[in-house]
Write a protein that holds these residues in place. Structure first.
Motif, short mmCIF file in Angstrom:
data_model
loop_
_atom_site.label_atom_id
_atom_site.label_comp_id
_atom_site.label_asym_id
_atom_site.label_seq_id
_atom_site.Cartn_x
_atom_site.Cartn_y
_atom_site.Cartn_z
N UNK A 80 0.82 -1.20 0.00
CA UNK A 80 0.00 0.00 0.00
C UNK A 80 0.86 1.25 0.00
N UNK A 81 0.19 2.40 0.06
CA UNK A 81 0.85 3.71 0.08
C UNK A 81 1.64 3.99 -1.20
N UNK A 82 1.12 3.51 -2.33
CA UNK A 82 1.79 3.69 -3.61
C UNK A 82 1.25 4.94 -4.31
N UNK A 83 2.13 5.70 -4.92
CA UNK A 83 1.76 6.93 -5.62
C UNK A 83 1.39 6.60 -7.06
N UNK A 84 0.15 6.86 -7.46
CA UNK A 84 -0.26 6.49 -8.82
C UNK A 84 0.50 7.22 -9.92
N UNK A 85 1.08 8.36 -9.59
CA UNK A 85 1.77 9.15 -10.61
C UNK A 85 3.18 8.65 -10.89
N UNK A 109 16.61 -6.32 1.75
CA UNK A 109 17.46 -5.22 1.24
C UNK A 109 17.41 -5.09 -0.28
N UNK A 110 16.96 -6.13 -0.96
CA UNK A 110 16.87 -6.06 -2.43
C UNK A 110 15.54 -5.51 -2.91
N UNK A 111 14.57 -5.41 -2.03
CA UNK A 111 13.25 -4.91 -2.41
C UNK A 111 13.30 -3.40 -2.65
N UNK A 112 12.49 -2.92 -3.59
CA UNK A 112 12.41 -1.46 -3.75
C UNK A 112 11.95 -0.81 -2.44
N UNK A 113 12.41 0.40 -2.19
CA UNK A 113 12.05 1.12 -0.97
C UNK A 113 10.54 1.16 -0.76
N UNK A 114 9.79 1.37 -1.85
CA UNK A 114 8.33 1.43 -1.74
C UNK A 114 7.73 0.11 -1.25
N UNK A 115 8.36 -1.00 -1.59
CA UNK A 115 7.88 -2.31 -1.12
C UNK A 115 8.28 -2.53 0.34
N UNK A 116 9.46 -2.07 0.73
CA UNK A 116 9.88 -2.23 2.13
C UNK A 116 8.98 -1.41 3.06
N UNK A 117 8.67 -0.19 2.67
CA UNK A 117 7.85 0.69 3.50
C UNK A 117 6.36 0.39 3.38
N UNK A 118 5.93 -0.11 2.21
CA UNK A 118 4.51 -0.24 1.95
C UNK A 118 3.92 -1.63 2.14
N UNK A 119 4.72 -2.59 2.64
CA UNK A 119 4.17 -3.93 2.77
C UNK A 119 3.05 -3.94 3.82
N UNK A 120 1.92 -4.50 3.42
CA UNK A 120 0.75 -4.59 4.28
C UNK A 120 0.61 -6.02 4.80
N UNK A 121 0.83 -6.99 3.92
CA UNK A 121 0.66 -8.40 4.31
C UNK A 121 1.50 -9.30 3.43
N UNK A 122 1.84 -10.45 4.01
CA UNK A 122 2.49 -11.54 3.28
C UNK A 122 1.67 -12.79 3.58
N UNK A 123 1.19 -13.42 2.52
CA UNK A 123 0.27 -14.55 2.66
C UNK A 123 0.93 -15.80 2.08
N UNK A 124 0.95 -16.90 2.83
CA UNK A 124 1.63 -18.11 2.31
C UNK A 124 0.94 -18.66 1.07
N UNK A 125 1.70 -19.42 0.29
CA UNK A 125 1.10 -20.04 -0.89
C UNK A 125 -0.01 -20.99 -0.48
N UNK A 126 -1.02 -21.07 -1.32
CA UNK A 126 -2.09 -22.02 -1.07
C UNK A 126 -1.54 -23.43 -1.21
N UNK A 127 -1.94 -24.35 -0.33
CA UNK A 127 -1.44 -25.72 -0.45
C UNK A 127 -2.00 -26.40 -1.69
N UNK A 128 -1.20 -27.28 -2.24
CA UNK A 128 -1.64 -28.08 -3.37
C UNK A 128 -2.37 -29.29 -2.78
N UNK A 129 -3.64 -29.40 -3.10
CA UNK A 129 -4.44 -30.48 -2.54
C UNK A 129 -4.41 -31.69 -3.48
N UNK A 130 -4.45 -32.90 -2.90
CA UNK A 130 -4.40 -34.10 -3.75
C UNK A 130 -5.64 -34.25 -4.60
#
Length: 130
Positions: A80-85, A109-130
Motif C-alpha cells: 500500500x501507500x503507492x503513488x499512482x503518478x 534489502x533487495x526490495x524497492x524502498x516502496x515495497x519495504x515501506x509499503x508492505x501490508x501483508x504476506x500470505x503463504x502459498x495455497x497448499x496443493x491439494x491431492x
C-alpha cells in the motif's frame, strides 16, 4: 471454465477503487489511475511475465493505493501507500524480482524502498491439494 494461467506468470491485482485524499468527488480515483499507469508501463515491457487484474477492493482503504502480487507456489504480497503518478515502474521492477525467486520471497534489502515501506501483508502459498 476458468482460464489456465501459466505458473511462471505473476498476477498483479490493482485496487481500482482506492481513493487518494486529494481525489475530487468525480473522475478517476487514484487506484484507477495507478491501474492505467501500470498497464501503460507494462506495454513497454513485452518480456515481463505479469498479468494485471483490476479489482474493486483489496480492503486496505487506510493505505491507498494498494496492489497485491501472487503466483502459483509463491507467497502473495500486499503493498500500500503507492503513488499512482510515479509508482508504476517501481512496482514492475519489484515484481520482476519477485518473479525471479522460487517462492516469492525477495531479500529485504533487495526490495524497492516502496515495497519495504509499503508492505501490508504476506500470505503463504495455497497448499496443493491431492
Amino acid at each position: 471454465m476458468s482460464e489456465q494461467i501459466p505458473s511462471d506468470i505473476c498476477t498483479l491485482y490493482v485496487c481500482t477503487t482506492c481513493r487518494d485524499a486529494a481525489d475530487p468527488g468525480e473522475g478517476p480515483r487514484a487506484g484507477a489511475r495507478l491501474h492505467d499507469a501500470l498497464a501503460a508501463a507494462l506495454a513497454d515491457r513485452p518480456e515481463a511475465r505479469v498479468r494485471i487484474e483490476p479489482v474493486e477492493c483489496l480492503s486496505v482503504c487506510k493505505r491507498p493505493c494498494t496492489v497485491a502480487v501472487s503466483s502459483p507456489g509463491r507467497w502473495t504480497y500486499v503493498y500500500g501507500d503507492l503513488d499512482p503518478a510515479v509508482s508504476a515502474a517501481v512496482i514492475l521492477d519489484g515484481i520482476g524480482l519477485y518473479a525471479g525467486t522460487p517462492d516469492g520471497i525477495v531479500p529485504w534489502r533487495e526490495r524497492p524502498q516502496e515495497f519495504r515501506k509499503g508492505v501490508v501483508a504476506r500470505i503463504p502459498p495455497a497448499p496443493v491439494l491431492p
